[in-house]
Design a protein around this motif. Structure first.
Motif, PDB file in Angstrom:
ATOM      1  N   LYS A  13       0.830  -1.205   0.000  1.00 52.59           N
ATOM      2  CA  LYS A  13       0.000   0.000   0.000  1.00 52.59           C
ATOM      3  C   LYS A  13       0.863   1.253   0.000  1.00 52.59           C
ATOM      4  CE  LYS A  13      -3.899   0.575   1.674  1.00 52.59           C
ATOM      5  NZ  LYS A  13      -5.068   0.870   2.494  1.00 52.59           N
ATOM      6  N   GLN A  14       1.982   1.216   0.727  1.00 58.45           N
ATOM      7  CA  GLN A  14       2.884   2.365   0.754  1.00 58.45           C
ATOM      8  C   GLN A  14       3.514   2.603  -0.613  1.00 58.45           C
ATOM      9  OE1 GLN A  14       5.570   1.384   3.879  1.00 58.45           O
ATOM     10  NE2 GLN A  14       4.127   1.797   5.545  1.00 58.45           N
ATOM     11  N   ARG A  15       3.716   1.519  -1.375  1.00 62.56           N
ATOM     12  CA  ARG A  15       4.300   1.689  -2.715  1.00 62.56           C
ATOM     13  C   ARG A  15       3.275   2.244  -3.707  1.00 62.56           C
ATOM     14  NH1 ARG A  15       5.761  -4.046  -2.006  1.00 62.56           N
ATOM     15  NH2 ARG A  15       7.698  -4.112  -0.810  1.00 62.56           N
ATOM     16  N   GLN A  28      11.417 -12.222  -7.203  1.00 60.67           N
ATOM     17  CA  GLN A  28      11.362 -13.160  -8.340  1.00 60.67           C
ATOM     18  C   GLN A  28      11.130 -12.421  -9.650  1.00 60.67           C
ATOM     19  OE1 GLN A  28      12.122 -16.369  -8.301  1.00 60.67           O
ATOM     20  NE2 GLN A  28      12.584 -16.115  -6.116  1.00 60.67           N
ATOM     21  N   ARG A  29      10.272 -11.415  -9.610  1.00 57.24           N
ATOM     22  CA  ARG A  29      10.046 -10.603 -10.818  1.00 57.24           C
ATOM     23  C   ARG A  29      11.327  -9.887 -11.241  1.00 57.24           C
ATOM     24  NH1 ARG A  29       5.341  -6.641  -9.797  1.00 57.24           N
ATOM     25  NH2 ARG A  29       6.152  -5.837 -11.755  1.00 57.24           N
ATOM     26  N   ALA A  30      12.045  -9.371 -10.263  1.00 52.40           N
ATOM     27  CA  ALA A  30      13.301  -8.681 -10.561  1.00 52.40           C
ATOM     28  C   ALA A  30      14.321  -9.647 -11.165  1.00 52.40           C
ATOM     29  CB  ALA A  30      13.858  -8.031  -9.307  1.00 52.40           C
ATOM     30  N   LYS A  31      14.379 -10.862 -10.634  1.00 49.93           N
ATOM     31  CA  LYS A  31      15.319 -11.860 -11.164  1.00 49.93           C
ATOM     32  C   LYS A  31      15.015 -12.189 -12.616  1.00 49.93           C
ATOM     33  CE  LYS A  31      16.612 -14.294  -6.884  1.00 49.93           C
ATOM     34  NZ  LYS A  31      16.542 -15.571  -6.148  1.00 49.93           N
ATOM     35  N   LEU A  32      13.728 -12.276 -12.939  1.00 57.64           N
ATOM     36  CA  LEU A  32      13.345 -12.559 -14.331  1.00 57.64           C
ATOM     37  C   LEU A  32      13.827 -11.442 -15.258  1.00 57.64           C
ATOM     38  CD1 LEU A  32       9.700 -13.948 -13.946  1.00 57.64           C
ATOM     39  CD2 LEU A  32      11.742 -15.193 -14.685  1.00 57.64           C
ATOM     40  N   LEU A  57      13.742  -3.907  -6.672  1.00 54.81           N
ATOM     41  CA  LEU A  57      14.684  -4.302  -5.616  1.00 54.81           C
ATOM     42  C   LEU A  57      14.898  -3.204  -4.584  1.00 54.81           C
ATOM     43  CD1 LEU A  57      17.280  -6.158  -7.870  1.00 54.81           C
ATOM     44  CD2 LEU A  57      15.736  -7.210  -6.200  1.00 54.81           C
ATOM     45  N   SER A  58      14.728  -1.957  -4.997  1.00 58.22           N
ATOM     46  CA  SER A  58      14.946  -0.862  -4.060  1.00 58.22           C
ATOM     47  C   SER A  58      13.930  -0.866  -2.919  1.00 58.22           C
ATOM     48  CB  SER A  58      14.879   0.476  -4.802  1.00 58.22           C
ATOM     49  OG  SER A  58      13.575   0.692  -5.304  1.00 58.22           O
ATOM     50  N   ASP A  59      12.765  -1.501  -3.173  1.00 55.92           N
ATOM     51  CA  ASP A  59      11.730  -1.545  -2.145  1.00 55.92           C
ATOM     52  C   ASP A  59      11.866  -2.744  -1.215  1.00 55.92           C
ATOM     53  OD1 ASP A  59      10.537   0.744  -3.052  1.00 55.92           O
ATOM     54  OD2 ASP A  59       9.130  -0.288  -4.378  1.00 55.92           O
ATOM     55  N   VAL A  60      12.729  -3.685  -1.551  1.00 58.01           N
ATOM     56  CA  VAL A  60      12.817  -4.926  -0.754  1.00 58.01           C
ATOM     57  C   VAL A  60      14.258  -5.246  -0.373  1.00 58.01           C
ATOM     58  CG1 VAL A  60      10.696  -5.929  -1.679  1.00 58.01           C
ATOM     59  CG2 VAL A  60      12.842  -6.269  -2.891  1.00 58.01           C
ATOM     60  N   ALA A  66      18.504  -9.689  -1.568  1.00 58.35           N
ATOM     61  CA  ALA A  66      18.036  -8.583  -2.404  1.00 58.35           C
ATOM     62  C   ALA A  66      19.101  -7.493  -2.546  1.00 58.35           C
ATOM     63  CB  ALA A  66      16.754  -7.987  -1.822  1.00 58.35           C
ATOM     64  N   GLU A  67      19.865  -7.246  -1.475  1.00 55.73           N
ATOM     65  CA  GLU A  67      20.906  -6.208  -1.521  1.00 55.73           C
ATOM     66  C   GLU A  67      21.952  -6.542  -2.576  1.00 55.73           C
ATOM     67  OE1 GLU A  67      22.527  -2.636  -0.455  1.00 55.73           O
ATOM     68  OE2 GLU A  67      20.778  -3.515   0.517  1.00 55.73           O
TER      69      GLU A  67
END
Length: 399
Positions: A13-15, A28-32, A57-60, A66-67
């Motif tokens: 919701k914040q995003r 997983q979406r970022a990895k794809l 990735l910046s949000d997680v 993730a880093e």
């Protein structure tokens, strides 16, 4: 579907995104996106893909691993931007070498302007602008001479003719000058004056044949993301598959029959399959907006419209076959890399909160899942067609 805990829900919701996804799903979406082969996709697409991955990735960053992925993404993005700049430079050089007309030199100058400071882009930009300016000066002189001749003819005609007779002569001049569409329009407004009806039909046919010839020449060169002209409208190429182009008219002209249309002409529960809009697109609009040759090149499209999972409203499961259709919710996802938003508020082939409403996408890009009343006249339609280039080629040979 991955489970979503309450903490992930609050983060989503914040995003301010429409779909609430877990951190795991976002990673997983970022990895794809990171796994896309740079040898397969274009540099521009790769940069866009990596920027999307970076945003995800910046949000997680707190998620395990993730880093590290984020740092790798930043590095790849930096390299991709360099590759894109070189690719843009090479493309601009090619356009400059092939340029002959003013707009072609202007296009090349614009491309080099976006590369300011890169290699010899500034010098090439200056050269392209000078060539465009010189060609424009020549065009302005020619146009001024032509305008003077036309003005002189109009003044002479004004002394001899009044009202419709002057428009009649102006239409004849437009026709002689190859402005067939304008001549046809002007003759159509003159009614029974002299042989205006015959002249209107003559120039209408000339305009349509000229339009078909331009389509047969331009469409075979089109690729995904290009905008082409077909049936008097501009179409965005969504996909090219061998000798077929899937296209959407994302910005129907102001006087188009695709503007201000109802999803259905009666307020009742109705699906896309039974809507008056579908019947109109494959009936009156198809016959009225496309010539016989343009219709012959259209391919039957088999598809199954999506339902509205958000409100739990299902759509008929039987597949449909049409020559003209519209986007549904799945199409927005499938072609999101090339189609961002329409130029009008457009209907989608999916029910809204109930079957007496239909989902639409606003020209700002927002998808209104609640939908609008099916009889609303304030929305428009962005038709989707598939053109068979082989059919266009065979028509050319028959001519």
């Amino acid at each position: 579907m991955a489970k979503i805990n309450f903490g992930d829900y609050l983060k989503s919701k914040q995003r301010k995104v429409r779909n609430y996804e877990s951190d795991e799903a976002l990673v997983q979406r970022a990895k794809l996106k990171l796994s896309v082969d740079p040898m397969v996709v274009s540099p521009a697409y790769r940069v866009k893909n990596l920027e999307a991955a970076e945003a995800l990735l910046s949000d997680v960053k707190g998620y395990p691993g993730a880093e590290t992925l984020y740092d790798s993404c930043k590095k790849q993005l930096s390299e991709a931007k360099v590759q894109k700049k070189e690719a843009d430079y090479q493309r601009a050089c090619r356009h400059l070498a092939e340029a002959k007309e003013e707009h072609e030199f202007g296009k090349a100058a614009g491309e080099f302007a976006n590369l300011q400071g890169y290699r010899d882009a500034d010098e090439k930009q200056d050269y392209a602008r000078k060539r465009a300016k010189a060609l424009n000066r020549r065009f302005q002189i020619t146009r001024a001479v032509v305008l003077l001749v036309i003005v002189a003819l109009v003044v002479l005609m004004a002394r001899s003719y009044k009202g419709g007779y002057m428009n009649y002569m102006a239409a004849r001049l437009e026709g002689i000058g190859g402005q067939y569409q304008s001549a046809y329009s002007r003759f159509s407004q003159l009614g029974n004056l002299l042989d205006s009806r015959e002249q209107a039909e003559k120039y209408r046919q000339l305009y349509l044949r000229k339009r078909e010839a331009a389509e047969r020449k331009a469409l075979p060169e089109a690729k995904k993301g290009d905008t082409v002209s077909y049936a008097g409208q501009d179409w965005l190429v969504l996909r090219r598959s061998h000798k077929k182009l899937l296209m959407i008219c994302r910005a129907p002209s102001a006087d188009s029959v695709f503007r201000s249309v109802q999803f259905h002409n009666v307020r009742k529960d109705v699906s896309w399959a039974d809507s008056s809009l579908r019947a109109f697109l494959n009936g009156g609009a198809l016959q009225g907006e496309f010539t016989e040759l343009e219709q012959a090149a259209l391919v039957d499209m088999a598809y199954t419209p999506s339902g509205n999972d958000f409100y739990g409203v299902s759509a008929p499961s039987e597949p449909l076959t049409d020559k003209v259709r519209i986007f549904d919710l799945e199409d927005l996802k499938t072609y999101s890399d090339v189609f961002e938003k329409p130029a009008v508020d457009m209907w989608l082939a999916a029910p809204g909160h109930d079957l007496s409403s239909a989902v639409y996408q606003s020209k700002s890009g927002t998808v209104m899942m609640y939908g609008d009343d099916v009889t609303d006249m304030n929305l428009s339609v962005c038709p989707v067609i598939t053109v068979d280039l082989k059919a266009l080629e065979s028509q050319d040979k028959q001519q």
